[in-house]
Design a protein around this motif. Structure first.
Motif, PDB file in Angstrom:
ATOM      1  N   GLN A 153       0.838  -1.202   0.000  1.00 32.43           N
ATOM      2  CA  GLN A 153       0.000   0.000   0.000  1.00 32.43           C
ATOM      3  C   GLN A 153       0.879   1.260   0.000  1.00 32.43           C
ATOM      4  OE1 GLN A 153      -2.377   0.816   3.524  1.00 32.43           O
ATOM      5  NE2 GLN A 153      -4.144   1.330   2.260  1.00 32.43           N
ATOM      6  N   GLY A 154       0.565   2.193  -0.864  1.00 31.62           N
ATOM      7  CA  GLY A 154       1.362   3.410  -0.959  1.00 31.62           C
ATOM      8  C   GLY A 154       2.400   3.344  -2.063  1.00 31.62           C
ATOM      9  N   LYS A 155       2.872   2.141  -2.348  1.00 30.59           N
ATOM     10  CA  LYS A 155       3.846   1.957  -3.436  1.00 30.59           C
ATOM     11  C   LYS A 155       3.129   1.723  -4.769  1.00 30.59           C
ATOM     12  CE  LYS A 155       7.064  -0.296  -0.230  1.00 30.59           C
ATOM     13  NZ  LYS A 155       7.760  -1.573   0.085  1.00 30.59           N
ATOM     14  N   TYR A 156       1.953   1.089  -4.675  1.00 35.21           N
ATOM     15  CA  TYR A 156       1.156   0.791  -5.857  1.00 35.21           C
ATOM     16  C   TYR A 156      -0.299   1.103  -5.548  1.00 35.21           C
ATOM     17  CZ  TYR A 156       5.262  -2.103  -6.881  1.00 35.21           C
ATOM     18  OH  TYR A 156       6.539  -2.564  -7.089  1.00 35.21           O
ATOM     19  N   LYS A 157      -1.082   1.273  -6.601  1.00 36.87           N
ATOM     20  CA  LYS A 157      -2.529   1.370  -6.419  1.00 36.87           C
ATOM     21  C   LYS A 157      -3.046  -0.060  -6.345  1.00 36.87           C
ATOM     22  CE  LYS A 157      -4.746   4.541  -8.638  1.00 36.87           C
ATOM     23  NZ  LYS A 157      -5.371   5.333  -9.739  1.00 36.87           N
ATOM     24  N   LEU A 158      -3.652  -0.436  -5.234  1.00 33.35           N
ATOM     25  CA  LEU A 158      -4.143  -1.797  -5.032  1.00 33.35           C
ATOM     26  C   LEU A 158      -5.642  -1.860  -5.285  1.00 33.35           C
ATOM     27  CD1 LEU A 158      -2.281  -2.757  -1.718  1.00 33.35           C
ATOM     28  CD2 LEU A 158      -1.455  -2.925  -4.074  1.00 33.35           C
ATOM     29  N   ILE A 159      -6.073  -2.874  -6.032  1.00 42.12           N
ATOM     30  CA  ILE A 159      -7.498  -3.058  -6.281  1.00 42.12           C
ATOM     31  C   ILE A 159      -7.862  -4.533  -6.111  1.00 42.12           C
ATOM     32  CG2 ILE A 159      -7.418  -1.176  -7.965  1.00 42.12           C
ATOM     33  CD1 ILE A 159      -7.996  -3.281 -10.145  1.00 42.12           C
ATOM     34  N   VAL A 160      -9.133  -4.805  -5.978  1.00 47.36           N
ATOM     35  CA  VAL A 160      -9.664  -6.168  -6.014  1.00 47.36           C
ATOM     36  C   VAL A 160     -10.353  -6.360  -7.351  1.00 47.36           C
ATOM     37  CG1 VAL A 160     -11.317  -7.806  -5.022  1.00 47.36           C
ATOM     38  CG2 VAL A 160      -9.975  -6.341  -3.518  1.00 47.36           C
ATOM     39  N   ALA A 161     -10.016  -7.436  -8.047  1.00 44.97           N
ATOM     40  CA  ALA A 161     -10.686  -7.795  -9.299  1.00 44.97           C
ATOM     41  C   ALA A 161     -11.181  -9.223  -9.156  1.00 44.97           C
ATOM     42  CB  ALA A 161      -9.733  -7.661 -10.484  1.00 44.97           C
ATOM     43  N   THR A 162     -12.455  -9.353  -8.865  1.00 45.02           N
ATOM     44  CA  THR A 162     -13.005 -10.670  -8.576  1.00 45.02           C
ATOM     45  C   THR A 162     -14.302 -10.881  -9.355  1.00 45.02           C
ATOM     46  OG1 THR A 162     -13.654 -12.167  -6.761  1.00 45.02           O
ATOM     47  CG2 THR A 162     -14.357  -9.865  -6.587  1.00 45.02           C
TER      48      THR A 162
END
Length: 230
Positions: free
Chosen positions: A115-124
């Motif tokens: 978190q903070g280094k990349y944009k994190l998402i959920v793809a489900t």
């Protein structure tokens, strides 16, 4: 891994938390309920056929699974299944929806580190209401910039998602347990993928060796190894 990754997407079921195990347990219960009508092997086969046939109508998730169990029970019993048994099948589904969320080991540490280094998402994929419930109960929502519950995970679906994110495919990394849904479509469109197998996989998600040949992706034994790779 490419150095220009901007967005990291995580599959939910069997990547963030345990899921497929509960479907296997439900299938066992269903086979016991129908044991007077057919053998377990036949029941398993017919249930799978019914699920696949109904994907176009119900999509993925517990609710579609329950409807397929009811339909299968009616057909295997020649429409003589007792109402009480139908009620028991419905209760199997309700119990699945009420299962506690069991996070896979290390997942929160990995999300916290990324978190903070990349944009994190959920793809489900799956039932929207059920996936929202599980995400809420997981206490992981704080790590994610975006939640995408997809009707399916094919190339066109990922292209649409990447378009919405306003990034290029080479900026996108997917992490998941399914080669069919979380890896191969991404490689095909020029994105990156990491495969972290779960100990049990739905037959519908299995792919042949030929489909995997000449496809470059990373396979890890657990989510913790992600931190040493990216």
């Amino acid at each position: 891994m490419p150095e220009n990754i901007k967005v990291i997407a995580f599959d939910a079921d069997d990547t963030l938390w345990v899921n497929e195990t509960y479907f296997r347990e439900a299938e066992e219960e269903f086979a016991q309920l129908l044991s007077k009508y057919e053998t377990k092997n036949k029941i398993d086969q017919e249930l799978f056929k019914t699920e696949i046939k109904n994907l176009i109508h119900y999509g993925y998730g517990v609710k579609g699974f329950v409807l397929s169990m009811v339909e299968c029970a009616l057909e295997l019993s020649n429409y003589k299944i007792p109402q009480q048994t139908i009620e028991k099948i419905l209760n199997i589904g309700k119990e699945m929806l009420e299962k506690p969320i069991e996070l896979l080991p290390g997942i929160e540490n990995v999300l916290e580190s990324l978190q903070g280094k990349y944009k994190l998402i959920v793809a489900t994929k799956g039932d929207l209401l059920d996936q929202e419930r599980k995400l809420e109960k997981s206490n992981l929502l704080k790590y994610f910039h975006h939640i995408e519950v997809m009707s399916d995970k094919k190339e066109k679906d990922y292209k649409k998602l990447i378009g919405h994110l306003d990034i290029k495919p080479e900026d996108f990394l997917m992490i998941g347990n399914s080669l069919k849904s979380d890896v191969l479509p991404l490689i095909a469109i020029g994105a990156s993928a990491i495969h972290i197998p779960f100990h049990t996989t739905w037959v519908h998600e299995e792919v042949s060796q030929k489909e995997q040949d000449n496809v470059e992706y990373a396979t890890l034994t657990n989510i913790n190894e992600v931190l040493s790779l990216i």
